[in-house]
Design an enzyme around this catalytic site. Structure first.
Site, short mmCIF file in Angstrom:
data_model
loop_
_atom_site.label_atom_id
_atom_site.label_comp_id
_atom_site.label_asym_id
_atom_site.label_seq_id
_atom_site.Cartn_x
_atom_site.Cartn_y
_atom_site.Cartn_z
CG ASP A 219 -1.84 0.91 1.15
OD1 ASP A 219 -2.16 1.51 -0.09
OD2 ASP A 219 -2.85 1.14 2.05
CG ASN B 93 2.21 1.72 -5.27
OD1 ASN B 93 3.19 1.47 -4.21
ND2 ASN B 93 1.94 0.78 -5.90
NE ARG C 44 -1.54 6.28 1.46
CZ ARG C 44 -1.82 5.24 2.45
NH1 ARG C 44 -1.72 5.70 3.89
NH2 ARG C 44 -2.43 4.32 1.97
CD1 TRP C 45 7.60 6.53 -2.02
CD2 TRP C 45 7.14 7.11 -4.14
NE1 TRP C 45 8.57 6.58 -2.51
CE2 TRP C 45 8.66 6.75 -3.66
CE3 TRP C 45 6.78 7.41 -5.45
CZ2 TRP C 45 9.53 6.93 -5.05
CZ3 TRP C 45 7.66 7.35 -6.15
CH2 TRP C 45 9.04 7.33 -5.95
CG ASN D 180 -7.23 -1.80 -5.24
OD1 ASN D 180 -6.28 -2.50 -4.80
ND2 ASN D 180 -7.57 -0.92 -4.36
C1 FPP Z 1 -1.56 0.46 -3.50
O1 FPP Z 1 -1.33 1.77 -3.44
C2 FPP Z 1 -1.18 -0.19 -4.32
C3 FPP Z 1 -1.86 -0.89 -5.33
C4 FPP Z 1 -3.33 -0.68 -5.52
C5 FPP Z 1 -1.34 -1.54 -6.52
C6 FPP Z 1 -0.11 -2.42 -6.37
C7 FPP Z 1 0.71 -2.42 -7.59
C8 FPP Z 1 2.11 -2.28 -7.45
C9 FPP Z 1 2.86 -2.50 -6.70
C10 FPP Z 1 2.69 -2.34 -9.13
C11 FPP Z 1 2.19 -3.35 -10.09
C12 FPP Z 1 2.44 -4.62 -9.56
C13 FPP Z 1 2.93 -5.74 -10.27
C14 FPP Z 1 3.13 -7.08 -9.60
C15 FPP Z 1 3.17 -5.42 -11.53
P1 FPP Z 1 -2.42 2.77 -3.48
O2 FPP Z 1 -2.49 3.31 -4.99
O3 FPP Z 1 -3.51 2.37 -2.80
O4 FPP Z 1 -1.65 3.96 -2.69
P2 FPP Z 1 -2.23 5.04 -1.68
O5 FPP Z 1 -3.28 4.32 -0.75
O6 FPP Z 1 -1.42 5.78 -1.21
O7 FPP Z 1 -3.50 5.81 -2.67
#
Ligand code: FPP
Length: 242
Positions: free
Chosen positions: A14, A16, A18-19, A62
């Protein structure tokens, strides 16, 4: 990396978005950076001889509820991952499998996933399970439906259904129970992930966002795991599991 006897690590990747937002970037950049973390963590865990790693790459929620553009990007990243990482997966003896309703993905993405699954099927190192369009409740419902079909067909006695029989109908019947569940980006919830398999998992939550995760974070989680007293419903220091 000292595995401390852990056989199965499952990770809720989790943070991505926010990063990226914290760096003034669009969310897409966070997902791209997240792929680098996936590659590094998978390789380090495989080289440490972890038997099983499950990554929550996309939940059913998602897939249904994120903006179409973001879902499209995730599909592109997934397809690219399947193509670009094949060599690394082979080099490290990793067998790739998936859990979830990937039949709802675009056909070209499914085709690349199937190709990677087939290519790596004979590998005897770590099993990497990607949870894609996955939901824990959905998995349990699908297993119940399968049992019901077998009962209706006259092939199964309802009285014979026990936990082992149920587990046999989950998406990956050979998946061991999760020992260590890691969640990044700080939220204290399980978000419909592996509800059956995490029954006795130790949970490690870090405020670190997924794109920053590398081997030291996994090592910290394993060290914390080693300090926990896993009782499985028994008493401290031993006793029968219940
Ligand atoms: C959560 O961050 C992450 C996801 C919903 C997707 C995860 C995907 C990856 C790590 C990349 C693709 C993976 C592969 C295996 C190719 P978020 O977007 O929910 O972050 P946030 O909560 O900060 O908004």
């Amino acid at each position: 990396m000292d595995l401390q006897g852990v056989r199965h690590i499952a990770i809720i990747m989790d943070g991505n978005g926010r990063w990226a937002e914290a760096r003034g970037m669009v969310r897409a950049r966070g997902h791209r950076a997240g792929v680098d973390s996936v590659r590094e963590v998978v390789t380090d865990c495989a080289r440490a001889h972890l038997p099983w790693l499950t990554l929550y790459a996309l939940s059913t929620e998602n897939f249904k509820m994120r903006p179409a553009l973001e879902v499209r990007l995730l599909m592109v990243l997934l397809k690219r991952f399947m193509i670009n990482e094949r060599a690394t997966l082979m080099e490290n003896g990793v067998r790739l499998i998936t859990a979830g309703r990937i039949q709802e993905f675009p056909a070209r993405v499914v085709a690349e996933i199937r190709r990677t699954e087939a290519l790596t099927a004979g590998n005897r190192g770590m099993t990497l399970c990607l949870a894609l369009n996955y939901g824990g409740r959905g998995e349990i419902v699908d297993a119940a439906r399968e049992l019901a079909r077998e009962v209706r067909a006259g092939n199964l006695d309802p009285e014979s259904i026990d936990e082992a029989a149920f587990a046999q109908r989950l998406y990956c019947p050979s998946m061991p129970d999760v020992d260590l569940l890691v969640r990044t980006a700080g939220d204290l919830r399980v978000s419909n992930f592996l509800l059956w398999q995490i029954s006795y998992a130790e949970i490690f939550v870090t405020p670190m966002c997924w794109p920053d995760v590398r081997r030291p974070l996994i090592e910290s989680a394993l060290a914390e795991y080693a300090r926990r007293d896993r009782r499985f419903g028994g008493v401290q220091g031993g006793g029968a599991a219940s």
